[in-house]
Design an enzyme around this catalytic site. Structure first.
Site, PDB file in Angstrom:
ATOM      1  N   ARG A   8       5.021   7.979 -42.424  1.00  0.00           N
ATOM      2  CA  ARG A   8       5.669   8.079 -44.054  1.00  0.00           C
ATOM      3  C   ARG A   8       5.890   6.757 -44.536  1.00  0.00           C
ATOM      4  NH1 ARG A   8      10.348  10.668 -41.893  1.00  0.00           N
ATOM      5  NH2 ARG A   8      12.029   9.569 -42.439  1.00  0.00           N
ATOM      6  N   ASP A  16      -0.578   1.866 -45.911  1.00  0.00           N
ATOM      7  CA  ASP A  16      -1.037   1.542 -47.472  1.00  0.00           C
ATOM      8  C   ASP A  16      -2.114   2.517 -47.764  1.00  0.00           C
ATOM      9  OD1 ASP A  16       0.402  -0.570 -48.612  1.00  0.00           O
ATOM     10  OD2 ASP A  16      -0.553  -1.941 -47.278  1.00  0.00           O
ATOM     11  N   SER A  74      -4.280  -8.915 -44.341  1.00  0.00           N
ATOM     12  CA  SER A  74      -4.494  -7.991 -42.964  1.00  0.00           C
ATOM     13  C   SER A  74      -4.040  -8.831 -41.671  1.00  0.00           C
ATOM     14  CB  SER A  74      -5.909  -7.492 -42.780  1.00  0.00           C
ATOM     15  OG  SER A  74      -6.239  -6.604 -43.698  1.00  0.00           O
ATOM     16  N   GLU A 102      -8.547  -4.656 -52.425  1.00  0.00           N
ATOM     17  CA  GLU A 102      -9.099  -4.247 -51.059  1.00  0.00           C
ATOM     18  C   GLU A 102     -10.282  -3.699 -50.994  1.00  0.00           C
ATOM     19  OE1 GLU A 102      -7.086  -0.746 -52.768  1.00  0.00           O
ATOM     20  OE2 GLU A 102      -6.797  -2.917 -52.976  1.00  0.00           O
ATOM     21  N   ASP A 136     -11.809   0.265 -30.262  1.00  0.00           N
ATOM     22  CA  ASP A 136     -12.310  -0.029 -31.586  1.00  0.00           C
ATOM     23  C   ASP A 136     -13.722   0.561 -31.417  1.00  0.00           C
ATOM     24  OD1 ASP A 136     -12.252  -2.060 -34.264  1.00  0.00           O
ATOM     25  OD2 ASP A 136     -14.138  -1.800 -33.645  1.00  0.00           O
ATOM     26  N   VAL A 194      -6.493   1.235 -38.501  1.00  0.00           N
ATOM     27  CA  VAL A 194      -7.540   1.628 -38.840  1.00  0.00           C
ATOM     28  C   VAL A 194      -7.719   1.434 -40.307  1.00  0.00           C
ATOM     29  CG1 VAL A 194      -8.799   3.920 -38.641  1.00  0.00           C
ATOM     30  CG2 VAL A 194      -7.441   3.356 -37.044  1.00  0.00           C
ATOM     31  N   HIS A 215      -4.945   0.563 -53.444  1.00  0.00           N
ATOM     32  CA  HIS A 215      -4.859   1.695 -52.523  1.00  0.00           C
ATOM     33  C   HIS A 215      -4.601   3.081 -52.938  1.00  0.00           C
ATOM     34  CE1 HIS A 215      -4.254  -1.538 -49.539  1.00  0.00           C
ATOM     35  NE2 HIS A 215      -3.252  -1.950 -49.876  1.00  0.00           N
ATOM     36  N   ASN A 244       4.339  -2.955 -47.787  1.00  0.00           N
ATOM     37  CA  ASN A 244       3.956  -4.100 -48.227  1.00  0.00           C
ATOM     38  C   ASN A 244       4.552  -5.167 -47.050  1.00  0.00           C
ATOM     39  OD1 ASN A 244       6.584  -3.489 -48.831  1.00  0.00           O
ATOM     40  ND2 ASN A 244       6.606  -5.243 -50.519  1.00  0.00           N
ATOM     41  N   ARG A 284       6.401 -11.714 -52.988  1.00  0.00           N
ATOM     42  CA  ARG A 284       5.110 -12.639 -53.438  1.00  0.00           C
ATOM     43  C   ARG A 284       4.744 -12.844 -54.752  1.00  0.00           C
ATOM     44  NH1 ARG A 284       1.013  -9.055 -49.709  1.00  0.00           N
ATOM     45  NH2 ARG A 284       2.552  -7.429 -50.444  1.00  0.00           N
ATOM     46  N   TYR A 342      -3.948  -5.265 -55.553  1.00  0.00           N
ATOM     47  CA  TYR A 342      -3.963  -4.229 -54.294  1.00  0.00           C
ATOM     48  C   TYR A 342      -3.664  -3.089 -55.129  1.00  0.00           C
ATOM     49  CZ  TYR A 342      -4.222  -7.702 -50.717  1.00  0.00           C
ATOM     50  OH  TYR A 342      -4.665  -8.717 -50.123  1.00  0.00           O
ATOM     51  N   LYS A 388       0.831  -6.348 -55.734  1.00  0.00           N
ATOM     52  CA  LYS A 388       0.954  -5.015 -55.305  1.00  0.00           C
ATOM     53  C   LYS A 388       0.773  -4.096 -56.584  1.00  0.00           C
ATOM     54  CE  LYS A 388       1.433  -3.230 -51.914  1.00  0.00           C
ATOM     55  NZ  LYS A 388       0.671  -3.037 -51.114  1.00  0.00           N
TER      56      LYS A 388
END
Length: 351
Positions: free
Chosen positions: A278, A269, A134, A118, A198, A238, A96, A299, A15, A94, A75
């Site tokens: 992992r 992430d 997402s 995010e 959910d 989640v 994270h 990613n 990207r 992003y 990223k």
């Protein structure tokens, strides 16, 4: 403002943060835009496409970071990027950080201002810069998970949608937001029996309305364990905004799954919602633990850069335009996006 768009450095990340048309809008607004050489190639954009709209092409990362005031990338920065970042940089990408304590400390040591895609949050609670990726990650999780179920990939050798005279496969999705909802929709459209968990009743209703092959449930721990025990594909989606994802699926639950089943953890992430998760890369996207194939690339949308770049560029451009002008800290959504500044952690989910 001088805006720099570097080439992404994560493994097989294709990207680029802004397409030429978006860069052109910034140039027309009076900003100076620099692009690292060949940064747009994997997304289908040549250096000439950028140069033709007034973007200056930097020969390498060092010169790009050296001239830029704001760094706009996709990223989080890794080792090479970190060596070029400065205290006066405004970093927009992003991050994270909840799952990356070492990166967090590096950014604190540098002292820059880091605004994370995010955690940019509108007044209605929506996450406009997280949502498009997402959606893509949700679709990829089902697509790749379906592929990983093939026997040559280490899976149990099951066709998810089934056919006359065979059973349909079963998919369990944890989370019915943008990622989980799209993962469930694709699995359901492919003919699988889908169970979605959910806590929000409105989302459960949306999932149930997808079709007769979709069941929506509240995530009681015992019920989650029961449903994943015979699932062929489990998708973890989640999200707790800005925070580390909780482990909804324990190691014991994974051990009770059928050998050759697949887990696709989109939450990786943010640390992953499966205890056995992992981080992996697109070079080696899966690993097997307790007989279960795990897909946990950090990613996922980077695999489809021609689609992802268009989506992320359109989403972030209005915020880049605001960040490039004075007074951006007075914009509530951007203020919420600040993760670190002047050597201090700002976002409450990271404290």
């Amino acid at each position: 403002m001088i805006i720099g768009i570097p080439k992404e450095t994560k493994t097989l990340e294709g990207r680029v943060a802004l397409v030429p048309a978006a860069a052109a809008d910034l140039v027309r607004s009076g900003h100076e835009v620099h692009l690292e050489k060949s940064a747009g190639l994997m997304s289908g954009y040549s250096d000439d496409a950028y140069a033709s709209v007034g973007v200056k092409i930097a020969a390498d990362a060092e010169s790009l970071y050296g001239v830029a005031e704001m760094i706009v990338k996709v990223k989080e920065p890794i080792a090479g990027d970190l060596s070029y970042l400065r205290e006066d940089h405004l970093l927009f990408c992003y991050l994270h950080l909840a799952a990356e304590p070492e990166l967090t400390q590096s950014l604190l040591d540098i002292g820059l201002t880091g605004v994370a895609f995010e955690t940019v949050e509108e007044v209605d609670g929506s996450l406009p810069l997280l949502a498009p990726m997402s959606i893509i990650a949700g679709k990829i999780a089902t697509q790749f998970g379906t592929h990983a179920l093939h026997h040559p990939m280490g899976g149990k050798g099951l066709l998810l949608g089934g056919l006359p005279s065979t059973e349909r496969g079963k998919v369990v999705v944890l989370g019915a937001g943008a990622a989980g909802g799209n993962s469930a929709a694709l699995a359901a459209a492919g003919g699988a029996n889908v169970v979605v968990f959910d806590k929000r009743q409105d989302r459960l209703a949306e999932m149930m309305a997808m079709g007769a092959n979709v069941t929506s449930l509240y995530p009681y721990e015992e019920l989650v364990a029961e449903e994943i025990s015979d699932a062929d594909l489990v998708v973890g989606a989640v999200l707790v905004t800005g925070a580390k994802a909780p482990h909804v699926i324990s190691r014991e639950m994974v051990k009770n799954m059928q050998p050759g089943s697949v887990i696709a953890d989109i939450s990786v992430d943010q640390g992953g919602c499966v205890e056995t998760t992992r981080p992996t890369t697109w070079a080696e996207p899966t690993f097997t633990e307790h007989g279960i194939v795990h897909f946990s690339v950090t990613n996922m949308p980077g695999a489809v850069p021609r689609t992802s770049t268009h989506a992320i560029s359109a989403a972030i451009l209005p915020y880049v335009q605001r960040l490039a002008n004075p007074g951006w800290r007075d914009v509530p959504s951007l203020a919420k996006g600040i993760n670190v500044e002047a050597g201090k952690i700002v976002h409450p989910a990271l404290l």
